[in-house]
Structure formats: C-alpha cells, structure tokens
Design a protein around this motif. Structure first.
Motif, short mmCIF file in Angstrom:
data_model
loop_
_atom_site.label_atom_id
_atom_site.label_comp_id
_atom_site.label_asym_id
_atom_site.label_seq_id
_atom_site.Cartn_x
_atom_site.Cartn_y
_atom_site.Cartn_z
N THR A 67 -4.83 -7.32 3.45
CA THR A 67 -4.49 -7.76 4.80
C THR A 67 -4.64 -9.27 4.91
O THR A 67 -3.76 -9.97 5.44
CB THR A 67 -5.43 -7.06 5.82
OG1 THR A 67 -5.28 -5.64 5.69
CG2 THR A 67 -5.09 -7.48 7.25
N GLY A 95 0.83 -1.20 0.00
CA GLY A 95 0.00 0.00 0.00
C GLY A 95 0.86 1.24 0.00
O GLY A 95 1.98 1.23 0.52
N ALA A 96 0.35 2.30 -0.58
CA ALA A 96 1.09 3.56 -0.70
C ALA A 96 1.51 4.06 0.69
O ALA A 96 0.79 3.82 1.66
CB ALA A 96 0.20 4.60 -1.39
N PRO A 97 2.60 4.82 0.76
CA PRO A 97 3.51 5.13 -0.35
C PRO A 97 4.45 3.98 -0.67
O PRO A 97 4.98 3.35 0.23
CB PRO A 97 4.29 6.34 0.19
CG PRO A 97 4.27 6.19 1.67
CD PRO A 97 2.98 5.51 2.01
N VAL A 98 4.63 3.77 -1.97
CA VAL A 98 5.55 2.72 -2.44
C VAL A 98 6.52 3.34 -3.44
O VAL A 98 6.18 4.31 -4.11
CB VAL A 98 4.80 1.55 -3.12
CG1 VAL A 98 3.96 0.78 -2.12
CG2 VAL A 98 3.93 2.05 -4.27
N PHE A 154 10.60 -5.21 0.54
CA PHE A 154 9.74 -4.09 0.92
C PHE A 154 8.60 -4.58 1.82
O PHE A 154 8.07 -5.68 1.63
CB PHE A 154 9.18 -3.40 -0.32
CG PHE A 154 8.58 -2.05 -0.03
CD1 PHE A 154 9.39 -0.97 0.29
CD2 PHE A 154 7.20 -1.86 -0.07
CE1 PHE A 154 8.84 0.28 0.57
CE2 PHE A 154 6.65 -0.62 0.21
CZ PHE A 154 7.46 0.45 0.52
N LEU A 155 8.24 -3.74 2.78
CA LEU A 155 7.22 -4.14 3.76
C LEU A 155 5.83 -4.31 3.14
O LEU A 155 5.48 -3.63 2.18
CB LEU A 155 7.15 -3.13 4.91
CG LEU A 155 6.23 -1.90 4.80
CD1 LEU A 155 6.11 -1.25 6.16
CD2 LEU A 155 6.76 -0.92 3.77
N THR A 156 5.05 -5.19 3.73
CA THR A 156 3.64 -5.31 3.37
C THR A 156 2.84 -4.37 4.27
O THR A 156 2.86 -4.50 5.49
CB THR A 156 3.14 -6.75 3.59
OG1 THR A 156 3.42 -7.14 4.92
CG2 THR A 156 3.83 -7.71 2.65
N ALA A 157 2.18 -3.41 3.64
CA ALA A 157 1.36 -2.46 4.39
C ALA A 157 0.06 -2.26 3.61
O ALA A 157 -0.17 -1.22 3.01
CB ALA A 157 2.11 -1.14 4.57
N PRO A 158 -0.79 -3.29 3.60
CA PRO A 158 -1.99 -3.25 2.77
C PRO A 158 -2.95 -2.14 3.21
O PRO A 158 -3.02 -1.79 4.38
CB PRO A 158 -2.62 -4.63 2.99
CG PRO A 158 -2.02 -5.15 4.25
CD PRO A 158 -0.66 -4.55 4.34
N LEU A 159 -3.70 -1.63 2.25
CA LEU A 159 -4.70 -0.60 2.53
C LEU A 159 -6.11 -1.10 2.22
O LEU A 159 -7.03 -0.31 2.04
CB LEU A 159 -4.38 0.68 1.72
CG LEU A 159 -3.10 1.40 2.18
CD1 LEU A 159 -2.75 2.54 1.23
CD2 LEU A 159 -3.24 1.93 3.60
N THR A 160 -6.25 -2.42 2.16
CA THR A 160 -7.56 -3.04 2.00
C THR A 160 -7.61 -4.26 2.92
O THR A 160 -6.56 -4.81 3.29
CB THR A 160 -7.78 -3.55 0.56
OG1 THR A 160 -6.75 -4.48 0.24
CG2 THR A 160 -7.78 -2.42 -0.45
#
Lengths: 327, 327
Positions: free
Chosen positions: A153, A132-135, A143-149
């Motif tokens: 997740t 998820g942004a910012p990417v 790179f980290l997993t940071a989902p925005l849905t």
C-alpha cells in the motif's frame, strides 16, 4: 553530476554505489559527487575519486530531507524503506518511514524546485508488492494495484505521488517495480520471500536450506545485478517517451521453484540439490500465494530495461558477483 | 444507528441527509442520531425526529476528527473534499484537505477501534477521476488507476489507505467511484464538467446554455438520486462478498453529448434544444479528453448497485426531484 542515494547501506544501495564508484560515471556521465544516506552512516565506496558525503539520518524526521537536498543533487535514487515484514508488524512505523518519509523528500524537492531552476531526476524503488491476488499468470502494464500488505500500500501511494509531482514539474520521476531480487547475497533473513534465495545460495556453498512451499510455486525474479541495471537506466534514460505514467513493471524471469531447483542442478549438480530440505510452512505458503507469478513487462522492455533470460543465468551471475566466479 | 456525514452541506451530502430524515431509516434500520459536518454548519434536516449534531470544522485540522468521532458513529459517510479544479489550482490545499484530512479521519477511527470494540462502516466517495487517458471505451474492474489531476491522485491514495485500514480491521470500508453526477441542480459552476449538467438544466427552464465540446464527446453519468442510492447501498450492504478489494466503479449511463441532446429533445422538445449554443473551448476539450468514457461496472452491479438505464431517465429524475415534476 551529483547523485544522492537514500538507503545507500542496503544491499541494492551498496551495489549501486559500487557500480558508480568503479567507473566514476552513471550512464556515461561523470559523477563528481555522491551523497549517501541511511539510518547508519554508509561506508565510503572504494575507488571513487569524487566528493562523498555520508549521512546517518531518519527519513521520517521532517528535517532530514533538507539535509539530503542541501547539495542539490541532479539524480536522486530513493531506496530507503523498511521491509514488508516490518511494515506489516509495525503499522505506524511503516507509514512513517515508507509513506511520510518519501513525502517529506518529495516535498523538499518541490520547495527547492519552486525557488530555483531545479528539476532533478528522481528514481523510486517500488515493488511488485503493489499487486495482490487474484492476479493473472502474466500481469500486464494496465493491471490494477490492489496490495494485500501495508508495505505494498505504501509503495503504491508513493507511486501515485511521484506521478503527480512529475506531472506538475517538481521533479522528473520514475518508479520502478522491482521483482523479488534473487539470489540475495548474505545470510538467510526472516522475509517471507527469503527462501527463494536461500534454497540456491546455501547449497551453492555446501550448506543446507529449507524450502517451505511446494515446487509448483511460481514467482518473478531478477538478479541484484539486473536491479542495479534498472536503476542506472531509470536514472539516466530520456523520460520523454515514458509519458505521464511514470510507473514501470520491471522485466524478470518467471520461474517455479521446481525450475529454480533444476537450474541449480544444471549449474551445481545433484549434491547441491540434495541439500534442500522440504519443510512446508502453511503461513509462508499463505503469504506467497497472494504474490504475482509473472509479468508481461512490455513497456519497460520497450524502454530499454533488461533482466536475465533464464534462471540459470541468475545463478551464474551470483557465482560471478558473490563467489569470485568459482563454485 | 448513529450516522456521521462529512461534507454534509454539499449537494450529495444534503440529499443523502434528506433521504435519511424523510424515513428516519438507513437501509431499513432506524437512525437515532445524525452528526453532520462541513466547513459551514450544515442545516438541520426537515422532519428528522432523532438527535442532530451540526459541526462547522476543517477536516485538515488534526483535532477535527476527534470531534467527528466523539459520538462513536456506526456509519461514517466521508464526502468532504475540495473539488478537482481547486485541488489543481492549490496544490497544498488539495493534499491538506483531500489526503491529510481523510488520513486524520482514518487514524482517529483506528485509534478508537484499538481502545474498544469499535469497527464502523466507512464509505468514501471516490471518483472516476482516478483514471486517466489512455483508457479503453469500457473500463473494467481491473484497470489501473493513472490519474492526470492532483484531485484524482488524492482520491486514489485514499482508496489505497481505506483498503489497508479495512484489511487491518480498523474499520469496514468501501470506496465508491462516482460517475459525473448529472443533472447537478443549482447554478452553473466553474467545473470543467459543468456543461454536462448545464446544457440540460438551463434549457429545461427556458434558459440558454453553452456547449464547449463537440457532440461526439462520450462520458459516464449518474443522477444525484442514483448517487444517494449508491451511498445507501454502500452504507448498509453485507461487505462479506466484497473481499479485500474495497473499491468499486459505480454503474452509470455512458452517453455522448449528442445522445444527451437527443434525450433532451425527447423530453422537452426542439425549443429546449435550440437554447444550446456551441462555443468550443480547446481548454475544456483538452481536460475532458482525458476522462473515462464508459465502464463495465460488473462487480458493483453484482453487488446490487443500480443506476439509470438511459439518459432520458436521468432527465426525468431531474424534473421529478428538482422541478416538482413539471416542465
């Protein structure tokens, strides 16, 4: 070899099943048995001479996994999921199917693996929605997993489970993060990513299509054929060189909408391009702006995963596989 | 303000409770009510004039969360967990307590938030165990979580859940990844990380201690006092500037064992250092070699989280807080 496919009635599931049926093999090994499962009973594949069991079931039913595993499949391809839009709309259903359903399956394999000499290959279809942004413009393999849905997740959680179950020796797992699959065959759907396919698929057959975002939007794509190839590779490769990090960003083509349109022009001419109507949607733009734009998929490429090398190739594959090779 | 602390009988839980009790406040606001929960009923804190409810419960009991939330706490500090060694030894128990227990709590908050105007601050104690080798010397704020233990997997999953529940507005969550807490007071324990504390704590009171790894081993540390400070900050800060990435690597001190020993020498002299006996353990070395060595905890520092600036400071804090200020 016995292959189980969950979500076998979906677009990728059908294509993967057909690929096995057409040769009777997977990665060079003979497939003697297929178990196909989905919420509706998957169709029997054409031309397959082995045994086929088709099951209609709900993977969020705690009893379903035992039925899936009763034939002790050697390879499990876990595609079953509800899509991102539905998981966002129905919080409970998303977690029940995408997380709990997957965990029931993993647990059922673990319990079989404990009681006998059983350690199947398990391939999980994950998604770039775990990011998820910012990417950065190119997301690398660390790179980290940071989902925005909620969908992203749920996929990220299942990846973590898969790695722990693999480390423990309960199965031999691989999670592959699929790019947005383009060109999706079939009718336009309601997914926020649907326009990436429809702005090509519809004009290729002389129909109009709506583009809801600016031409500058960049995204990460692979063809349905490439997706099947990823699954075949993941199902049959030697996992020794993979190590404990069992999640791989799949290769793909990073392209802007403008580049997609130019590829369409090259393949199908100005008349096709003229069928694209710009109708900006701030809502779709908001969602799309949080998505990855590109990847340096070094690990997957080193491990032999291959996608297309240009957007033109993606369009030509669609013409070959979905339009009988003719414009 | 009503504060709920799960795992309140543990080392950090007791210190955090005592910090509230000693001032009657949390981040400047008056605390009128405490709910303290653990597997055994937590002791009533000294000197607290507000209402205290002490609960003995098992958070992996699906009914427990409702009891925790019946007083609608404004701040929830979720510390309850089984430790890494136990989660590795007992797969089912680890997932039941560290994952399912946390999910029951999150779900209970969600259901309360739906039925009324309720959105508490929820602070989750995560761990640097979410990272696994190979890692860079300094892990930054965008490095992937690739745990090599079931404990680290469970923590990473709860972080993902916390971010999704926060994004959905069910609670206002923050997950803080604690460094290895050093010097842990009390008796030597069986944790693989135990020696980081015991090689200091025991010599400081004239007792021998065993060092199972080479002096060159580097790791990431913060004092118990710093850990309490992190929790206070996370419980009371403005979360507006944090954005959707609600997981923060906490600051700490990166030190080699040799640097720990030199700090001990500075504070307590050669006689203390002479009490450390080298007894290499390949098993402990194997585990420790997969752990993080240091962090660039830029986001947390920018958000006001503070740890010690040297290992000597960590030792002096232990003498102040655990030894009445006297060697």
């Amino acid at each position: 070899m016995h292959v189980l496919i969950s979500g076998a009635a979906g677009m990728i599931g059908r294509k993967f099943t057909a690929a096995i049926a057409s040769t009777g093999t997977l990665g060079g090994e003979t497939v003697t048995e297929l178990t196909l499962a989905d919420t509706m009973e998957p169709e029997q594949p054409d031309g397959f001479s082995g045994e086929v069991t088709s099951l209609a079931l709900d993977i969020s039913d705690p009893q379903a996994a035992a039925r899936l595993l009763s034939g002790r499949p050697d390879v499990i391809i876990h595609l079953a999921a509800i899509v991102s839009g539905e998981a966002e709309q129905d919080f409970d259903k998303g977690y029940r199917i995408n997380l709990d359903g997957t965990r029931y399956l993993f647990e059922a394999v673990r319990h079989q693996s404990a009681s006998a000499n059983y350690c199947p290959r398990l391939v999980f279809a994950s998604s770039v929605a775990v990011f998820g942004a910012p990417v950065p413009d190119e997301i690398d393999d660390e790179f980290l997993t940071a989902p925005l849905t909620s969908y992203g997740t749920q996929k990220a959680i299942c990846e973590l489970l898969l790695q722990d179950y693999t480390r423990r020796g309960f199965f031999d797992g691989l999670a592959i993060r699929l790019p947005t699959i383009c060109i999706r065959p079939g009718r336009p759907n309601a997914a926020a990513s649907g326009f990436f396919s429809s702005i090509l698929r519809e004009p290729l057959v002389g129909k109009p299509a709506i583009l809801p975002v600016p031409d500058t939007v960049r995204h990460w794509h692979a063809s349905p054929r490439a997706a099947v190839g990823f699954l075949v590779r993941a199902a049959t490769m030697d996992t020794g060189p993979v190590g404990p990090r069992r999640v791989l960003n799949m290769p793909g083509v990073s392209a802007t909408v403008a580049e997609q349109i130019e590829a369409l022009r090259t393949v199908a001419g100005d008349a096709a391009v003229a069928l694209i109507r710009r109708e900006p949607s701030p809502e779709i733009m908001r969602i799309v702006s949080t998505w990855p734009r590109g990847f340096a998929a070094d690990r997957a490429i080193a491990l032999g995963f291959r996608a297309e090398s240009s957007f033109e190739e993606i369009i030509r594959i669609h013409i070959e596989d979905e339009m009988g090779g003719e414009l």
